[in-house]
Design a protein around this motif. Structure first.
Motif, PDB file in Angstrom:
ATOM      1  N   ALA A   1       0.807  -1.207   0.000  1.00 40.78           N
ATOM      2  CA  ALA A   1       0.000   0.000   0.000  1.00 40.78           C
ATOM      3  C   ALA A   1       0.842   1.260   0.000  1.00 40.78           C
ATOM      4  CB  ALA A   1      -0.930  -0.004   1.224  1.00 40.78           C
ATOM      5  N   ASP A   2       2.164   1.122   0.161  1.00 44.18           N
ATOM      6  CA  ASP A   2       3.031   2.298   0.119  1.00 44.18           C
ATOM      7  C   ASP A   2       3.412   2.672  -1.311  1.00 44.18           C
ATOM      8  OD1 ASP A   2       4.582   0.169  -0.502  1.00 44.18           O
ATOM      9  OD2 ASP A   2       6.222   0.635   0.855  1.00 44.18           O
ATOM     10  N   LYS A   3       2.786   2.023  -2.300  1.00 44.64           N
ATOM     11  CA  LYS A   3       2.967   2.293  -3.727  1.00 44.64           C
ATOM     12  C   LYS A   3       4.275   1.725  -4.277  1.00 44.64           C
ATOM     13  CE  LYS A   3       0.675   6.728  -2.929  1.00 44.64           C
ATOM     14  NZ  LYS A   3       0.802   8.196  -3.020  1.00 44.64           N
ATOM     15  N   ASN A   4       4.977   0.920  -3.479  1.00 48.47           N
ATOM     16  CA  ASN A   4       6.268   0.374  -3.895  1.00 48.47           C
ATOM     17  C   ASN A   4       6.222  -1.145  -3.997  1.00 48.47           C
ATOM     18  OD1 ASN A   4       7.317   2.998  -3.730  1.00 48.47           O
ATOM     19  ND2 ASN A   4       7.893   2.720  -1.586  1.00 48.47           N
ATOM     20  N   ALA A   5       7.130  -1.682  -4.798  1.00 50.08           N
ATOM     21  CA  ALA A   5       7.409  -3.112  -4.812  1.00 50.08           C
ATOM     22  C   ALA A   5       8.798  -3.303  -4.231  1.00 50.08           C
ATOM     23  CB  ALA A   5       7.336  -3.672  -6.226  1.00 50.08           C
ATOM     24  N   VAL A   6       8.974  -4.357  -3.429  1.00 50.38           N
ATOM     25  CA  VAL A   6      10.244  -4.593  -2.745  1.00 50.38           C
ATOM     26  C   VAL A   6      10.749  -5.985  -3.101  1.00 50.38           C
ATOM     27  CG1 VAL A   6      11.392  -4.800  -0.508  1.00 50.38           C
ATOM     28  CG2 VAL A   6       9.621  -3.077  -0.834  1.00 50.38           C
TER      29      VAL A   6
END
Length: 459
Positions: free
Chosen positions: A194-199
């Motif tokens: 939900a933080d708009k990132n992919a890790v």
């Protein structure tokens, strides 16, 4: 007070022994105390004003630093996507020379290009068919024997938590709530949140490899390419991004949908992506060029929102789930809906094809998992879960021997017998993604509790 050598206080002069003199002395002392108190209050007020001014300056400095940090981050992201965008523009020019038309962007200011459907060429069709023939022949050979090193049912029943990682909240600066998870053969895990990132996380070194920033809304679907250092991500911002893991940069943006992208699946060739959206369409795109080969309405008149999509292992057919509780099977080459599976209630939340090519597992907002036989086009097994159980992810292991269910908890089932082998309640919130490791030697899961957990057994 000065004391004589005897240690006794000096006697007061006779003029100070009268009542008026004593009253005057007391008055003088009172005035001195009041003056001292007034001076202290003035000093306190001055100190308060100076402290307030200092705090205001500190707050202003923090705001300036935050704004500059945001501008630097935006500039870096713009720089990271500048070259890919130039590549897309060149590709679009090439398409125009070949007779393809470029559609208008989805919205003013949007990055990337939306290309009209250009159709699937004979070369693409031949590549897909050749890959399907090869995989089918290989599956027939593998189906006769159990894969060497495959975890047994007893091993699965001994699954326990091996590791739990919550470092993403620090590394991406915002609370990361993973929604989807994919596992590569090299023990690299990619999660979207939900933080708009992919890790991208390495299980062996327990280190974050890359933080992929660029989406403007939460990341709901991610895929790690099985043979290349590429990650694919989808978001409700209506975009699909192709990332280079080593550079942690976006190399391609595919914009073919007008609504949130709800499903993403990589074709067995590794060259094409299937996507679904709430706009009521599914799309088949070339990941190298960003070219949209097909865009087809998932329901009657395109009014039925597609909630998920998944390729069959062979890549000739695929399934989509819809908001009106229907699972649809499609022929990719003919772009036709060849079968429908009704029976769920509520929007379809997850679908998964077994590697054996015969089984399809589906789930919706009805606390059941249905198993379908693709040869007979029928539901042959329904696994009833606890009341109010919410299924968010389904995943078969590569051998097709086990099925993992993620939702209210994480569960593993033995296929064919469909018996429950293990229930894992280690997450403190809803599990949102699940994936098997090689030979089912371990299981990875993500959750709304902001953790990535690995489960395994003692060998």
């Amino acid at each position: 007070m000065n004391l004589p050598a005897s240690g006794l206080a000096k006697p007061r002069p006779p003029t100070a022994t009268s009542i008026p003199a004593i009253l005057k002395s007391l008055q003088d002392e009172w005035d001195a105390v009041m003056l001292h108190s007034f001076t202290l209050r003035q000093q306190l007020q001055t100190a308060r004003q100076e402290l307030s001014h200092a705090l205001y300056q500190h707050d202003a400095a923090c705001r300036v630093i935050a704004r500059l940090t945001k501008e630097v981050t935006a500039a870096r992201e713009a720089l990271a996507t500048l070259k890919p965008q130039a590549g897309l523009t060149a590709s679009a020019a090439s398409y125009a020379q070949q007779g393809y038309e470029q559609a208008a962007p989805a919205a003013a200011g949007d990055e990337g290009l939306v290309l009209q459907e250009v159709g699937m060429s004979e070369d693409v069709t031949a590549k897909i068919q050749a890959k399907a023939d090869s995989l089918t022949a290989d599956r027939k050979r593998r189906g006769k024997t159990i894969p060497e090193g495959l975890a047994s049912a007893d091993d699965i029943s001994q699954y326990r938590q091996l590791a739990s990682h919550t470092v993403f909240t620090v590394l991406v600066f915002l609370a990361c709530l993973p929604f989807d998870l994919q596992l590569s053969d090299t023990s690299k895990v990619v999660t979207g949140g939900a933080d708009k990132n992919a890790v991208v996380f390495n299980k062996e070194t327990e280190q974050v490899i890359a933080v992929l920033k660029g989406h403007t809304k939460k990341v709901t679907s991610v895929i790690y390419h099985p043979s290349e250092e590429l990650v694919f991500s989808a978001s409700p911002d209506a975009s699909i991004r192709v990332w280079g893991v080593q550079q942690a940069q976006c190399g391609q943006i595919i914009r073919t949908h007008e609504g949130p992208v709800t499903g993403l699946s990589l074709h067995a060739t590794g060259d094409y992506l299937l996507s679904s959206s709430t706009d009521g369409f599914w799309a088949f795109s070339d990941i190298q060029t960003g070219k949209v080969l097909m865009r087809v309405a998932a329901g009657e008149g395109g009014n039925s929102a597609a909630t998920c999509a998944q390729f069959h292992p062979d890549g000739l057919i695929f399934g989509t789930g819809t908001a009106d509780s229907l699972i649809k099977i499609w022929d990719l080459k003919e772009r036709q809906n060849v079968a429908n599976f009704p029976g769920h209630s509520g929007p379809i939340s997850a679908i998964a094809f077994s590697e054996n090519g015969f089984y399809l597992a589906t789930a919706a907002d009805d606390a059941v998992v249905k198993l379908w036989d693709l040869r007979r086009l029928s539901n042959f097994k329904t696994i009833t879960l606890d009341n109010n159980y919410e299924v968010k992810s389904l995943r078969f292991d590569h051998s097709g021997t086990y099925l993992a269910v993620a939702g209210t908890d994480v569960r593993v089932y033995l296929c064919k017998k469909w018996t429950e082998l293990k229930v894992l309640n280690d997450h403190t919130a809803q599990a949102t993604g699940v994936a098997f490791g090689s030979n089912a030697s371990f299981l990875a899961s993500t959750s709304m509790d902001r953790s990535l957990k690995f489960f395994g057994f003692d060998r």
